[in-house]
Design an enzyme around this catalytic site. Structure first.
Site, mmCIF file in Angstrom:
data_model
loop_
_atom_site.group_PDB
_atom_site.id
_atom_site.type_symbol
_atom_site.label_atom_id
_atom_site.label_comp_id
_atom_site.label_asym_id
_atom_site.label_seq_id
_atom_site.Cartn_x
_atom_site.Cartn_y
_atom_site.Cartn_z
ATOM 1 N N LYS A 282 -24.814 -26.872 -31.472
ATOM 2 C CA LYS A 282 -25.518 -27.751 -32.414
ATOM 3 C C LYS A 282 -25.135 -29.214 -32.175
ATOM 4 O O LYS A 282 -25.988 -30.109 -32.180
ATOM 5 C CB LYS A 282 -25.192 -27.338 -33.854
ATOM 6 C CG LYS A 282 -25.819 -25.996 -34.230
ATOM 7 C CD LYS A 282 -25.237 -25.390 -35.511
ATOM 8 C CE LYS A 282 -25.833 -23.989 -35.734
ATOM 9 N NZ LYS A 282 -25.233 -23.297 -36.890
ATOM 10 N N ASP B 92 -29.543 -26.749 -43.495
ATOM 11 C CA ASP B 92 -29.610 -25.310 -43.248
ATOM 12 C C ASP B 92 -30.473 -24.603 -44.300
ATOM 13 O O ASP B 92 -30.747 -23.407 -44.157
ATOM 14 C CB ASP B 92 -28.191 -24.712 -43.287
ATOM 15 C CG ASP B 92 -27.765 -24.164 -41.944
ATOM 16 O OD1 ASP B 92 -28.577 -24.184 -41.010
ATOM 17 O OD2 ASP B 92 -26.604 -23.714 -41.832
ATOM 18 N N GLN C 118 -20.579 -24.533 -41.125
ATOM 19 C CA GLN C 118 -20.794 -23.282 -40.391
ATOM 20 C C GLN C 118 -20.250 -22.095 -41.176
ATOM 21 O O GLN C 118 -19.105 -22.100 -41.623
ATOM 22 C CB GLN C 118 -20.105 -23.375 -39.014
ATOM 23 C CG GLN C 118 -20.326 -22.169 -38.121
ATOM 24 C CD GLN C 118 -21.776 -22.048 -37.647
ATOM 25 O OE1 GLN C 118 -22.420 -23.056 -37.336
ATOM 26 N NE2 GLN C 118 -22.288 -20.831 -37.612
#
Lengths: 296, 296
Positions: free
Chosen positions: A52, A119, A96
């Site tokens: 990412k 996200d 994450q």
């Protein structure tokens, strides 16, 4: 034989479309910035986070890395998130998952500003999807929408069957496909569904996300259907170099003989998620400037 | 002939179950309190608001009435809502919709504290439903769940078809029915669905919410299905005393001859909404005391 829907190709298309927009925003004084938080040293998470960060940098975005030890407390993590929430130069914050067991994921997610939740994990972003006014769409269902659109699959009026009802995928996928503009008739199936093959074999678009290797067999698929495989499962295979290989939730070989189009695993849905994360971050920078979302 | 599922009877059951709980909470120092805001003097809204206030008082709850003139500004309305948000003696806030055209409903709804949003309108409450951890469920889908449960309808493994995809009803209804515990296989249909009768006639449970009078005919219904009619439409009828009468989205006469159970209009889903509003308000008072939701 089915057409292969290549997530890698479509990911690359989208990233190429983003590049000039990142440059334009940067020249206008708003370089899109993605902050990625990693707690602990899980090897798989390190790989995902690395990819990412690399992709955002390759696009000309600013990448902020926060690598915290596994001993980080809830309070320390939330304090960092609040600091990033308040920083106007940060447009997207990604923490994450999974977090170490000692940390409360639900509380962490709810600490994220819904305006930087690239996200799409915050309940308010799930709610905006449910209400037909999405802001951040979580990356996997958003990626599937782009795969369908850019492969020329007609969703309006078609019958889509979504196998799986998870928060992160099945729910938003079903809602988005049946929403205005996409206009599919959508059936959600799950482990309690009776006579599953009779339901899946009605699907013009079959989307499998149940986490069972090669669960969808050819008998469950209508000839000519479009099959999207969201599963990633590692199974033993003595003939493979590592003794194992990755398969999806769909029995690719036999199903590809009757489907009209199918996503492979790997190389299908997987590569799309990172592209959609970049789209969400660029859109966040655009919204900060009072601009509408990109037309994709 | 189908069994008639009486919303009036089930509403009364639920209200009787709430009464001792309101008394218990009141004796423990927390009288449940519902604040109802009405802006302007729309006659239908006045009727609805009056009935909500009366029911809460009859149950022994505290009812706060805020009747504001149609000239109320956005700022004045939001200031009142913030004041009620901050008042710990208020457990539920309901702002009767629709608002006068000059006011921004979306902003008003987002001003409501999600912790007092007993109508379940705030996006965070829609999101919590989508994520499988509902707090306030909007009153109409919540009422339908209770109608099904208290009529002994088995949802697990059954195929439910929801006609309609509105924010307020179709979306949360489909999500709730397919969630864990209810476990139906759920298909969402809408105006763009192709060959609708072939989909609706697969339904073990058919839920109609499309706002078209008597749209669902007997040919669209599987013999033995459970039919829930969420529609309320006024149609002309020269033989009726007022020259018109209320009908649902289902052709009640012919469908009741083949369904196993059906809700009438009026007297089916309608009466349930007020009961569920009271449940939400009592639950809000319970949560403030650290108690879990009522088992219904």
């Amino acid at each position: 034989m089915a057409d292969i829907i290549s997530g890698k190709t479509i990911r690359d298309q989208i990233l190429e479309e983003l590049r000039p927009e990142v440059e334009r925003l940067t020249n206008a004084g708003t370089q899109p910035c993605l902050a990625v938080i990693l707690v602990g040293s899980d090897p798989a998470s390190q790989v995902y986070v690395g990819s990412k960060r690399r992709t955002s940098e390759q696009l000309g975005m600013r990448s902020l890395s926060h690598d915290l030890p596994a001993t980080t407390t809830q309070e320390e993590l939330e304090a960092l998130i609040r600091q990033l929430n308040d920083d106007p130069t940060v447009h997207g914050i990604l923490c994450q998952l999974p977090l170490p067991d000692e940390l409360n994921e639900v509380r962490v997610i709810q600490t994220l500003s819904p305006d930087k939740d690239v996200d799409g994990l915050h309940p308010i972003n799930a709610g905006l999807i449910a209400m037909g006014t999405p802001k951040f769409i979580s990356c996997t269902p958003y990626g599937v929408l782009q795969l369908l659109k850019r492969s020329g699959v007609q969703t309006s009026g078609s019958h889509a069957v979504v196998l799986g009802r998870s928060n992160l995928f099945g729910r938003p996928m079903a809602t988005l496909l049946s929403s205005k503009g996409w206009d599919a008739t959508v059936t959600t199936c799950h482990s309690r569904t009776r006579d599953l093959p009779s339901v899946t074999s009605q699907a013009d678009i079959l989307i499998a996300a149940i986490g069972r290797p090669e669960f969808v067999t050819a008998e469950m698929v209508k000839p000519g259907a479009v099959v999207i495989d969201v599963g990633i499962n590692r199974i033993e295979d003595a003939s493979a170099p590592k003794g194992s290989r990755l398969v999806g939730d769909v029995a690719y070989g036999p199903v590809s003989e009757i489907a009209s189009a199918i996503t492979p695993v790997p190389g299908g849905v997987g590569p799309m998620t990172i592209a959609m994360l970049m789209v969400n971050t660029v859109n966040s920078a655009r919204w900060q400037q009072g601009l509408p979302s990109l037309e994709l």
